[in-house]
Design a protein around this motif. Structure first.
Motif, PDB file in Angstrom:
ATOM      1  N   ARG A   1       0.831  -1.195   0.000  1.00 35.67           N
ATOM      2  CA  ARG A   1       0.000   0.000   0.000  1.00 35.67           C
ATOM      3  C   ARG A   1       0.866   1.246   0.000  1.00 35.67           C
ATOM      4  N   ASP A   2       2.004   1.206   0.707  1.00 37.85           N
ATOM      5  CA  ASP A   2       2.867   2.371   0.809  1.00 37.85           C
ATOM      6  C   ASP A   2       3.579   2.643  -0.508  1.00 37.85           C
ATOM      7  N   THR A   3       3.949   1.560  -1.223  1.00 38.79           N
ATOM      8  CA  THR A   3       4.806   1.768  -2.392  1.00 38.79           C
ATOM      9  C   THR A   3       4.048   1.747  -3.710  1.00 38.79           C
ATOM     10  N   GLN A   4       2.969   0.965  -3.810  1.00 39.57           N
ATOM     11  CA  GLN A   4       2.350   0.787  -5.128  1.00 39.57           C
ATOM     12  C   GLN A   4       1.083   1.591  -5.339  1.00 39.57           C
ATOM     13  N   LEU A   5       0.527   2.150  -4.299  1.00 38.60           N
ATOM     14  CA  LEU A   5      -0.768   2.818  -4.477  1.00 38.60           C
ATOM     15  C   LEU A   5      -0.661   4.338  -4.514  1.00 38.60           C
ATOM     16  N   GLY A   6       0.575   4.882  -4.444  1.00 37.46           N
ATOM     17  CA  GLY A   6       0.720   6.339  -4.480  1.00 37.46           C
ATOM     18  C   GLY A   6       0.230   7.002  -3.203  1.00 37.46           C
ATOM     19  N   LEU A   7       0.395   6.303  -2.062  1.00 37.75           N
ATOM     20  CA  LEU A   7      -0.096   6.825  -0.789  1.00 37.75           C
ATOM     21  C   LEU A   7       1.036   6.874   0.224  1.00 37.75           C
ATOM     22  N   ASN A   8       0.831   7.636   1.284  1.00 38.18           N
ATOM     23  CA  ASN A   8       1.784   7.659   2.384  1.00 38.18           C
ATOM     24  C   ASN A   8       1.049   7.464   3.693  1.00 38.18           C
ATOM     25  N   PHE A   9       1.572   6.589   4.534  1.00 38.93           N
ATOM     26  CA  PHE A   9       1.004   6.417   5.860  1.00 38.93           C
ATOM     27  C   PHE A   9       1.681   7.415   6.791  1.00 38.93           C
ATOM     28  N   ALA A  10       0.878   8.217   7.506  1.00 37.17           N
ATOM     29  CA  ALA A  10       1.435   9.309   8.303  1.00 37.17           C
ATOM     30  C   ALA A  10       1.767   8.876   9.725  1.00 37.17           C
TER      31      ALA A  10
END
Lengths: 352, 403
Positions: A126-135
């Motif tokens: 989820r962090d690397t392939q979906l264009g998102l960042n977990f805060a």
């Protein structure tokens, strides 16, 4: 008018081609527009519209759950309200979008919401392939198992031969299969599409075990006919760190969300609460002075006012207060979610 | 080419038609190209590729025991996503076929009851049809599933339907399975021969009836043939088959109590609920088709049959139904197709059919949406076309032969 049919046909075909070419142009325009919005920071966009749009669950007690009047409560909700308080000084400048597990990431990447705060597990994919960042992580969860007390089972290692109810389409199915294979035990899986049917089938006795995240078990247990006749086994068979998510590529907004969460955790560590935040203003402790914006200009560096964290704590309290108000009533003790200084693993970077 | 040549071309109907056709084909090709290139572009952006390599990967999740998992001896970590696909197809086919058979039988019965002179039969059929046809299938599915679940003891208890053989509890319906001994093959061959000779005698009886008006005593002959066959088998090899004894374990670890699955066939309650719901729902529609078919047969036919002295049953069986079939069969086909496609609702109550395990669990693990939906569409399309083909053949056979 011998040529009429021909003219009509030419017009239709021309129109069709024009549509496609025009469609192409529209796409180009949309792309430009998308680039423009991404160049405008999320913070500016949020300030311009006057509220934070926050993605939450469709109803998970303790995390994000709406009451009869449509008021949202829970620790995931408090985080969004806290961000709104940090940005606007008013925790009510937030709107909630209930999202299913399937919809959540699309809603965030398409810009429909500004923060996804929906008991979402931080994983590498989820962090690397979906264009998102977990805060960050606002709840350390793990997959657990619930059984009826009448079985007399006290440990997951005694579950050889069990029938297990769960949801389809999550990592839960894989985790439970791995666990039983690793322990060389047999089991049968009954996988439903929606959580409500899992609960109903388990309640009817179709399965000996109900498995999902432990926080989910605690919340769903309240829906059983006789919640006290069931208990959650001590084993945790997976790591599920849950936390708020933002879009990749906007470091300022990412920092605001991350530090709002850190401020809540630091406030608990420093003993700053919703009720004493006013009197703490005069504290001599330099850490508290920095947190409440009496020393340094940490808020301004974030693009906010210096009293951002004070506003946040006034509105939603510190992490411990939020936890006690929403999660403790489910019967979930702090456990690993206690502060590092209390034997847990909650450890926020210092404001310095 | 000057302008008058051009206008002559425009005014030439033949050339104009060809031009229109060419432009239309070009447009269609363009649409498809646009769709495909757009899709592949967007997939590229997401870092995804099109391919079926995932089918040989091992599937890491458990599937509830059903006909499919038994046929392909499904084992976690050994079986592949291709096996999951096949299991899904088998399980979908299973409820579809069982549902079609049961729905046809119930549908015909209720349809005939609807036209009965007996007011109890007639009102029962009316209530049945109006109730089941007008409640959404998904609700009926939940109703049957949770009714079945709520009314049964859990797996450590049981209700005996036939003591020692057929029992039921929350884990499912337990049936004995046949165990074959040596000599079973021989017995099979003998029974096959008996069946063929019985069919032959039947044909002979029919031709005799056509010639002389008197049939052979066909039932007595058939019974005789089979009695002789059985006698032969028993004398030569004994009884080459016995039924398994479903064993119920009442002691030991609490989770291991219940039926020993090695000693019985287990039919999971999810499967039973799906079958019930699909059958009863579709039967209501079929009943209406049957009623319309029967009403389409002119009343004169029934009166003529009565005048010839045929009984009500004979009139129905020999005169009315065969003529009604040509009205019944075409809508019956679409009911069969509906039933097959409706079986995908089973995902809601955890029956592991194609949509549940392939488009649900497997797709969430491998994320190949386009390929997997394509594969599923192929399956449903094939089922539907085969059903249609069979029913068209049957329809052709039952058409009124006009002289």
């Amino acid at each position: 008018m011998k040529n009429l049919p021909l003219i009509v046909i030419v017009l239709v075909i021309g129109g069709g081609l024009g549509y496609f070419l025009g469609g192409g142009n529209e796409q180009a325009v949309e792309q430009e527009a998308a680039m423009e919005t991404s160049s405008e920071s999320t913070l500016e966009a949020v300030k311009a519209k006057g509220y934070v749009q926050c993605g939450v669950s469709q109803g998970l007690p303790g995390f994000s759950n709406a009451d009869d009047n449509g008021n949202w409560t829970g620790i995931d909700v408090d985080l969004c309200r806290g961000v709104a308080a940090a940005v606007f000084g008013d925790a009510d400048k937030v709107r909630f979008t209930p999202l299913s597990a399937k919809q959540r990431f699309t809603a965030l990447s398409s810009g429909e919401i500004d923060i996804l705060s929906r008991n979402t597990t931080w994983t590498m994919t989820r962090d690397t392939q979906l264009g998102l960042n977990f805060a960050g992580v606002n709840y350390y969860d793990g997959q657990g198992m619930m059984v009826p007390s009448s079985l007399g089972v006290t440990s997951a290692t005694e579950l050889d031969g069990a029938n297990i109810c769960t949801n389809t389409g999550t990592t839960t199915e894989l985790n439970i299969t791995d666990y039983f294979r690793a322990n060389n035990m047999s089991f049968e899986l009954v996988a439903f599409e929606k959580a409500d049917e899992v609960v109903a089938a388990y309640d009817a006795g179709r399965c000996d075990v109900y498995t999902t995240d432990r926080s989910g078990l605690a919340a769903q247990r309240t829906k059983l006919t006789n919640p006290d006749a069931h208990f959650v086994l001590p084993e945790i068979i997976s790591k599920e760190p849950l936390g708020p998510v933002v879009r990749q590529g906007d470091d300022q907004w990412f920092n605001i969300v991350r530090w709002s969460l850190n401020a809540m955790i630091n406030a608990e560590e420093l003993g700053v609460t919703q009720s004493n935040v006013g009197s703490m203003m005069g504290s001599d402790n330099p850490s508290i002075k920095r947190l409440l914006g009496e020393e340094g200009n940490f808020g301004e560096e974030l693009g906010l006012s210096n009293d951002w964290a004070a506003n946040l704590i006034k509105a939603v309290g510190n992490y411990g207060e939020s936890y006690d108000a929403h999660v403790t009533p489910l019967g979930l003790a702090r456990g690993v979610n206690a502060l590092w200084s209390d034997g847990g693993i909650l450890y926020a970077a210092p404001i310095r | 080419m000057n302008s008058s040549d051009l206008s002559r071309l425009w005014n030439d109907a033949r050339i104009r038609r060809i031009a229109i056709q060419v432009i239309l084909v070009a447009l269609v090709v363009f649409c498809f190209w646009w769709l495909i290139s757009n899709t592949s572009q967007n997939l590229d952006k997401l870092n995804k590729s099109i391919g079926f390599d995932f089918l040989s990967q091992n599937a890491g999740f458990q599937i509830a025991p059903t006909l499919g998992t038994w046929l392909f001896s499904y084992e976690v970590g050994q079986s592949t996503y291709w096996d999951v696909y096949l299991i899904g197809i088998i399980n979908t086919l299973l409820v579809a076929v069982l549902g079609i058979i049961a729905a046809t039988v119930i549908g015909f019965l209720v349809g005939i009851m609807r036209l009965s002179n007996n007011i109890i039969f007639r009102s029962f059929a009316t209530v049945y049809i109006e109730l089941l046809r007008n409640i959404p299938l998904l609700l009926q599915l939940f109703f049957w599933y949770f009714t079945v679940l709520r009314s049964l003891p859990d797996k450590r208890g049981k209700v005996d339907l036939i003591p020692g053989a057929v029992s039921v509890n929350l884990e499912g319906l337990f049936l004995p399975f046949p165990i074959w001994h040596s000599g079973a093959g021989f017995a099979g061959i003998i029974l096959l021969i008996a069946a063929i000779s019985a069919l032959y005698m039947r044909a002979k009886s029919r031709s005799k009836q056509l010639m002389t008006g008197h049939p052979l005593a066909i039932w007595r002959i058939t019974a005789g043939i089979f009695a002789a066959a059985c006698l032969m088998i028993v004398v030569s090899v004994g009884i080459p088959m016995e039924w398994s004894q479903p064993t119920f374990i009442e002691t030991g670890p609490i989770l291991k109590q219940g039926f020993d699955k090695a000693t019985a066939i287990m039919i999971i309650p999810e499967m039973l609920a799906v079958w019930f719901a699909l059958t009863l729902y579709t039967a209501a529609f079929i009943a209406e088709n049957v009623r319309s078919g029967i009403l389409a047969v002119s009343k004169g036919q029934t009166e003529a049959a009565n005048a010839l002295g045929l009984s009500t049953g004979q009139t129905l069986r020999l005169i009315v139904i065969p003529q009604a079939m040509r009205v019944i069969v075409p809508p019956l086909t679409s009911q069969y197709l509906n039933l097959t496609k409706n079986s995908s609702l089973a995902v809601a109550i955890a029956y592991p059919e194609l949509v549940s395990i392939f488009a649900g669990t497997a797709m969430n693990q491998v994320g190949k949406e386009i390929e997997m939906f394509f594969m599923m569409m192929v399956v449903y399309l094939t089922f539907s076309l085969l059903t249609s083909a069979f029913m068209n053949w049957f329809n052709h056979r039952s058409k009124l032969v006009e002289r």
